[in-house]
Scaffold this active site. Structure first.
Site, mmCIF file in Angstrom:
data_model
loop_
_atom_site.group_PDB
_atom_site.id
_atom_site.type_symbol
_atom_site.label_atom_id
_atom_site.label_comp_id
_atom_site.label_asym_id
_atom_site.label_seq_id
_atom_site.Cartn_x
_atom_site.Cartn_y
_atom_site.Cartn_z
ATOM 1 N N CYS A 1 0.541 -1.036 0.009
ATOM 2 C CA CYS A 1 0.216 0.065 -0.631
ATOM 3 C C CYS A 1 0.918 0.985 -0.500
ATOM 4 O O CYS A 1 0.692 2.354 -1.205
ATOM 5 C CB CYS A 1 -1.052 -0.262 0.898
ATOM 6 S SG CYS A 1 -1.481 -1.547 1.830
ATOM 7 N N GLN B 1 1.593 -10.940 -3.453
ATOM 8 C CA GLN B 1 -0.312 -10.804 -3.535
ATOM 9 C C GLN B 1 -0.467 -10.153 -4.599
ATOM 10 O O GLN B 1 0.431 -9.226 -5.199
ATOM 11 C CB GLN B 1 0.052 -9.383 -2.505
ATOM 12 C CG GLN B 1 -0.135 -9.866 -1.226
ATOM 13 C CD GLN B 1 -0.655 -8.470 0.199
ATOM 14 O OE1 GLN B 1 -0.587 -7.574 -0.251
ATOM 15 N NE2 GLN B 1 -1.855 -8.891 0.110
ATOM 16 N N ASP C 1 -2.056 -7.428 -5.788
ATOM 17 C CA ASP C 1 -2.446 -6.299 -4.750
ATOM 18 C C ASP C 1 -3.035 -5.071 -5.524
ATOM 19 O O ASP C 1 -2.522 -5.358 -6.551
ATOM 20 C CB ASP C 1 -1.584 -5.747 -3.971
ATOM 21 C CG ASP C 1 -1.896 -5.493 -2.276
ATOM 22 O OD1 ASP C 1 -3.229 -5.379 -2.501
ATOM 23 O OD2 ASP C 1 -0.789 -5.127 -1.687
ATOM 24 N N HIS D 1 -4.674 -1.826 -5.390
ATOM 25 C CA HIS D 1 -5.454 0.240 -4.725
ATOM 26 C C HIS D 1 -6.180 1.070 -5.318
ATOM 27 O O HIS D 1 -5.626 1.446 -6.651
ATOM 28 C CB HIS D 1 -4.394 0.891 -4.187
ATOM 29 C CG HIS D 1 -3.628 -0.623 -2.742
ATOM 30 N ND1 HIS D 1 -2.102 -1.302 -3.398
ATOM 31 C CD2 HIS D 1 -3.795 -0.324 -1.911
ATOM 32 C CE1 HIS D 1 -2.336 -1.522 -2.112
ATOM 33 N NE2 HIS D 1 -2.992 -1.281 -1.108
ATOM 34 N N LYS E 1 -14.531 -4.978 5.426
ATOM 35 C CA LYS E 1 -14.176 -5.211 4.282
ATOM 36 C C LYS E 1 -15.110 -6.085 3.607
ATOM 37 O O LYS E 1 -15.912 -6.567 4.729
ATOM 38 C CB LYS E 1 -13.578 -5.943 4.731
ATOM 39 C CG LYS E 1 -12.544 -6.652 6.107
ATOM 40 C CD LYS E 1 -11.823 -7.156 6.507
ATOM 41 C CE LYS E 1 -11.695 -8.167 7.414
ATOM 42 N NZ LYS E 1 -10.573 -8.825 7.399
ATOM 43 N N HIS F 1 -7.887 -1.376 -0.592
ATOM 44 C CA HIS F 1 -6.987 -2.340 -1.207
ATOM 45 C C HIS F 1 -8.610 -3.676 -1.212
ATOM 46 O O HIS F 1 -9.014 -3.851 -1.215
ATOM 47 C CB HIS F 1 -6.323 -2.533 0.146
ATOM 48 C CG HIS F 1 -6.071 -1.799 0.669
ATOM 49 N ND1 HIS F 1 -4.762 -1.679 1.321
ATOM 50 C CD2 HIS F 1 -6.516 -1.031 2.023
ATOM 51 C CE1 HIS F 1 -4.443 -0.431 2.434
ATOM 52 N NE2 HIS F 1 -5.742 -0.258 3.023
HETATM 53 ZN ZN ZN Z 1 -2.647 -2.436 0.721
#
Ligand code: ZN
Ligand code: ZN
Length: 697
Positions: free
Chosen positions: A388, A435, A437, A439, A523, A569
């Protein structure tokens, strides 16, 4: 141990000095008036003797209260805690009681038969009593701890200086059969707490003394359960008699320290399981075999997919060529899909200055999971546990206006998190992982659409990789603990309602869990269900009220003013390593054609067909198919067997007939010989399987 036994039954009658009627409401809505002290078994008998023989335990709820929204999961969780086992429970709520418990208020009554999961837990806990009975008959010096039901059975913690052997466990199981055959009634008896304490102290039962002291108060009455000569401090309930523990097994033993403290006595935790029938018990062990056969650590070695190397350290994964190939296919799919869905791919460094982690707050609340700082000449650095802050720095690198939003940055980012030694487990629990991932930074107006897209993407991941079933959890703030959560209440309410509305609009059924939200935002977690019905937590979509504030993120709105963007996220595979582990177990290593590292094995029957096989190989490779040619001197059948062991989806056999007709003889994994087809026909079928990410093979 207990004198002046007064069963609850008689207590009920004493307590009720005036003859009084109570109301019992049955699940069909009908209400009966019965005398105070009537038991659930009396009521079952009054309905039918067959019902009375079939019921295991009763569930009651005072009539003036509403049915709780508790799920079976919560009930299961509650029962495993020691507190739940020993302390008096909330009499105002719903609870399970013995069939012989006298009812002394107006209640809604449910008679639970064997089909009810709660009844199964009662049987398992009763089996723990049966096991303790057997242990004390054989090894009377043993001291007893705590014996709850678990998700798969039960255990009992016991203390004995001499460790139990495998032979002891077999003897215990045999003795349990005798206790069951004796069909002893489980009788609830009550006595003053002080009396119970005195008895247990005298006999050196230090664990029982601890539980009584911890979970009851001076002046309380404690409940004991007796079957035959055995008595145990327990709040119940149990099945009516030991004979109702029909199918059981003692399974294993493990060490544990009393109260989890290594300075204390070493206890032995004896595990077992119980079911309503031998058939269910057999099915359970078959299921365990199936789990063992699918163990990704075993298959990972057998199929040469990955390894963990002692010399490099625990929890760090080496992807071998075949595993690496599958990972490439997974990642290619993910990257293409990200780009197609409007994400931008980024890369961020693995180590970054400690100062950055101080700004992000990870230095504070996440420090325990991070590797210690590395001192370099200009500053201290730390390995990243999350991507992040890196993505935030990219966002902040140029001023943003509302026209630039949403910004969606995606990265297959390697992160390192410290897991305690001994907690690692193959690919599922590791110290370094990747991950998938992303954002998302957007305006408040865009958030609903962004969350919808995230869920759509998450569903696409599950479907593409062959999972049809999943469960969704919505984790919320606990409004009573507002100060444990960052961000103001209005932001939370808005975010929570966005998540809830999107789920509802998509028709996704979900479970809302107050208090389970991250401290920085609510979440959505998606748990997939694998072929064995096991749940795996993978995808997550999370709001964040914390980092935008800490990093002072902003954009210039349509009004010309500065605003803070909303940050989300999200990770869909979750961890590429973990997802791969789940895939291995889900498919038992027999990956669908589009994912298989070797898609086609080529078997020339003899040396004279070698050139033809090479020709077929190059044509398949030109079509993008992953091929392995076995040109060894082995016999045809040995070659076919080898490819079979590697779970290769197609094996193509080539002899005189095939080379003369430009064809191949096709063997399909799990189906055997399917006859001949031309090379061109095979290639077009194979290409179609790949392009459709087909689950057909
Ligand atoms: Zn994150
Ligand atoms: Zn018990």
């Amino acid at each position: 141990m207990y004198r002046d036994i007064r069963t609850v039954r008689s207590r009920g009658c004493y307590a009720c000095l005036v003859s009084q009627q109570i109301k019992i409401q049955l699940p069909d809505g009908s209400v009966r008036e019965v005398p105070h002290g009537t038991t659930p078994l009396d009521i079952a008998n009054s309905i039918s003797p067959r019902l009375a023989a079939a019921v295991v335990v009763a569930r009651v709820r005072p009539l003036n209260t509403a049915a709780p929204k508790e799920t079976a999961d919560d009930e299961a969780k509650a029962e495993q805690t020691e507190e739940a086992m020993y302390s008096g429970h909330d009499p105002a709520g719903e609870r399970l009681v013995d069939l012989s418990a006298p009812l002394n208020e107006d209640v809604a009554l449910e008679l639970l038969k064997e089909s009810d999961p709660a009844a199964l837990r009662v049987v398992r806990h009763s089996a723990a009593h049966v096991m303790a009975t057997a242990i004390l008959e054989l090894f009377p010096e043993t001291k007893l701890g705590h014996g709850p039901a678990t998700d798969n059975g039960y255990f009992y913690d016991v203390y004995r200086e001499v460790p139990f052997t495998e032979a002891d466990l077999a003897a215990i199981e045999e003795r349990m059969a005798q206790v069951v055959a004796r069909d002893e009634k489980f009788q609830r008896v009550e006595e003053p707490r002080e009396e119970g304490l005195k008895d247990y102290e005298k006999s050196g039962e230090f664990m029982k003394v601890h539980f009584i002291e911890r979970f009851t108060k001076p002046g309380d009455t404690i409940s004991l359960y007796r079957n035959g000569d055995f008595t145990d401090f327990c709040r119940g309930p149990h099945v009516p008699s030991t004979g109702r523990v029909k199918a059981f097994k003692v399974t294993s033993i493990a060490g544990a320290y009393w109260l989890g403290d290594e300075k204390n006595q070493q206890l032995q935790r004896i595990y077992g399981t119980a079911f309503f029938s031998q058939k269910d018990l057999d099915a359970h062990f078959k299921y365990l075999e199936e789990i063992k056969a699918r163990d990704h650590r075993v298959l990972g070695k057998q199929l040469d997919l990955f390894s963990i190397q002692e010399v490099a350290g625990a929890g760090l994964i080496f992807w071998h060529p075949k595993g690496g190939l599958i990972r490439k296919v997974m990642e290619d799919w993910m990257r293409d899909e990200c780009i197609r869905r409007g994400y931008q791919m980024v890369f961020t460094p693995h180590i970054m200055r400690r100062e950055l982690w101080q700004i992000s707050g990870h230095e504070g609340y996440y420090s325990e999971n991070m590797y210690p700082p590395m001192e370099l000449d200009d500053a201290e650095y730390r390995l990243k546990p999350m991507n992040c802050p890196g993505h935030i720095l990219i966002y902040k690198s140029t001023p943003k206006s509302y026209r630039d939003l949403p910004q969606r940055y995606a990265e297959l980012g390697n992160v390192y998190r410290y897991e305690r030694s001994g907690t690692m487990h193959g690919l599922l629990r590791v110290r370094g992982f990747t991950q998938d991932d992303a954002h998302i930074f957007c305006t408040p107006e865009q958030i609903t659409g962004e969350i919808e897209d995230c869920l759509d993407f998450a569903e696409a991941v599950l479907k593409t990789f062959g999972f049809s079933e999943y469960r969704v959890e919505l984790s919320l703030r606990d409004p009573k603990k507002g100060n444990e959560f960052v961000g103001d209440a209005a932001d939370w309410e808005k975010a929570e309602s966005v998540l809830r509305d999107v789920l509802t609009k998509r028709g996704v059924s979900f479970r809302a869990i107050p208090g389970e939200g991250a401290f920085y935002g609510p979440k959505i977690d998606v748990k997939l269900v694998d072929v064995l019905g096991r749940l795996w937590q993978l995808s997550t979509v999370q709001f964040d009220f914390n980092l935008p504030k800490r990093f002072e993120l902003e954009y210039v709105g349509e009004d010309g003013e500065r605003h803070q963007p909303v940050m989300v996220h999200r990770a869909l595979f979750g961890s590429v390593e973990r997802f791969f582990g789940v895939l291995i177990e889900h498919y038992a290593g027999a990956f669908p054609f589009w994912l298989a590292p070797v898609q086609v094995g080529l078997v020339p029957i003899s040396e004279k067909h070698h050139d033809y096989a090479v020709n077929v190989k190059s044509r398949l490779e030109a079509a993008g198919i992953r091929v392995e040619l076995d040109s060894s001197n082995q016999k045809m059948n040995a070659k076919i067997r080898d490819f079979g062991l590697q779970k290769v989806p197609f094996i193509l056999v080539m002899g005189d007939k095939e080379s003369a007709t430009d064809s191949v003889s096709v063997r399909v994994r799990g189906k055997g010989d399917q006859g001949s087809q031309t090379v061109d026909t095979f290639v077009s079928h194979a290409k179609q399987l790949v392009s459709e990410h087909s689950m057909e093979l």
